[in-house]
Design a protein around this motif. Structure first.
Motif, mmCIF file in Angstrom:
data_model
loop_
_atom_site.group_PDB
_atom_site.id
_atom_site.type_symbol
_atom_site.label_atom_id
_atom_site.label_comp_id
_atom_site.label_asym_id
_atom_site.label_seq_id
_atom_site.Cartn_x
_atom_site.Cartn_y
_atom_site.Cartn_z
ATOM 1 N N ILE A 57 4.008 5.112 2.457
ATOM 2 C CA ILE A 57 2.993 4.211 1.907
ATOM 3 C C ILE A 57 3.234 3.990 0.414
ATOM 4 N N ASP A 61 3.824 0.414 -1.311
ATOM 5 C CA ASP A 61 3.053 0.006 -2.492
ATOM 6 C C ASP A 61 3.973 -0.489 -3.609
ATOM 7 N N TYR A 79 4.774 -7.032 2.926
ATOM 8 C CA TYR A 79 4.483 -5.632 2.579
ATOM 9 C C TYR A 79 3.041 -5.259 2.936
ATOM 10 N N SER A 80 2.125 -6.199 2.843
ATOM 11 C CA SER A 80 0.730 -5.943 3.239
ATOM 12 C C SER A 80 0.649 -5.646 4.729
ATOM 13 N N VAL A 81 1.354 -6.449 5.527
ATOM 14 C CA VAL A 81 1.376 -6.217 6.975
ATOM 15 C C VAL A 81 2.045 -4.876 7.272
ATOM 16 N N LYS A 83 2.154 -2.265 5.414
ATOM 17 C CA LYS A 83 1.234 -1.175 5.056
ATOM 18 C C LYS A 83 0.187 -0.976 6.147
ATOM 19 N N SER A 84 -0.323 -2.049 6.691
ATOM 20 C CA SER A 84 -1.280 -1.951 7.793
ATOM 21 C C SER A 84 -0.649 -1.268 9.002
ATOM 22 N N LEU A 85 0.588 -1.642 9.303
ATOM 23 C CA LEU A 85 1.295 -1.018 10.424
ATOM 24 C C LEU A 85 1.533 0.470 10.181
ATOM 25 N N PHE A 87 -0.371 2.473 8.464
ATOM 26 C CA PHE A 87 -1.630 3.166 8.712
ATOM 27 C C PHE A 87 -1.910 3.261 10.212
ATOM 28 N N GLU A 88 -1.544 2.230 10.950
ATOM 29 C CA GLU A 88 -1.717 2.252 12.408
ATOM 30 C C GLU A 88 -0.847 3.328 13.030
ATOM 31 N N THR A 161 -4.247 10.974 1.692
ATOM 32 C CA THR A 161 -3.891 9.774 2.456
ATOM 33 C C THR A 161 -4.555 9.724 3.822
#
Length: 188
Positions: A57, A61, A79-81, A83-85, A87-88, A161
């Motif tokens: 992560i 970032d 990069y936003s997508v 980061k979501s992945l 976390f998933e 985290t």
């Protein structure tokens, strides 16, 4: 900083090199090089080397920062997508359900094997804590090897985290190590 970057590029790709080179590229404002470094292959290597989400992560970032600084909006979106992945990927709900089913059937060794098969240290820790909790609820004392493994993993995980998962982890750890459970909540 340039000398450190040059040195890091000559090193083999260990966890330290994989995580520090992008950091130094950011500090040197070498955003083009940073974005070229942060490939999907790079992220996979970071995850394999560290077995934890926190460094991954952090690397994502860095990609967000570089993309924003260079006004590269498509990269920023990617990069936003990503980061979501990431976390998933940290979600363990399915494994918890299977682990609890195995514990209910008395399949303790299979439950421990399932927990140990988790890629991420955070998830492995949580699943092992659930095994220990189930043993405690049945009036059984968790094996010292299991407790030692839980403590060793806890020393390697960045609890900040974990987000909402920290409270769930702490409630499972309370059965094994109340001080560790408190530590999780304080660091989350």
């Amino acid at each position: 900083i340039d000398e450190i970057i040059k040195y890091l590029r000559t090193r083999s790709e260990d966890a330290e090199q994989l995580t520090q080179l992008p950091e130094y590229l950011k500090y040197a404002n070498r955003y083009d090089e940073l974005l070229n470094q942060l490939t999907h292959e790079h992220f996979a290597k970071v995850l394999i080397q560290t077995e934890t989400l926190s460094p991954l992560i952090n690397q994502i970032d860095l990609g967000l920062i570089a993309s924003q600084s260079m006004n590269k909006y498509l990269s920023l979106f990617n990069y936003s997508v990503l980061k979501s992945l990431a976390f998933e990927l940290g979600g363990i709900e399915t494994n918890i359900t299977e682990l609890e089913a195995r514990m209910a059937l008395g399949e303790f060794e299979e439950a421990i094997s399932l927990a140990n098969s988790s890629i991420l240290k955070e998830n492995r820790l949580h699943l092992l804590a659930i095994v220990a909790r189930h043993l405690g609820q049945k009036g059984l004392k968790p094996d010292e090897g299991l407790v030692a493994q839980i403590r060793a993993l806890a020393a390697q995980v960045d609890f900040s985290t974990l987000g909402q998962q920290a409270a769930s982890l702490a409630s499972d750890l309370i059965w094994t190590d109340p001080d560790l459970a408190i530590d999780v909540l304080e660091k989350a």
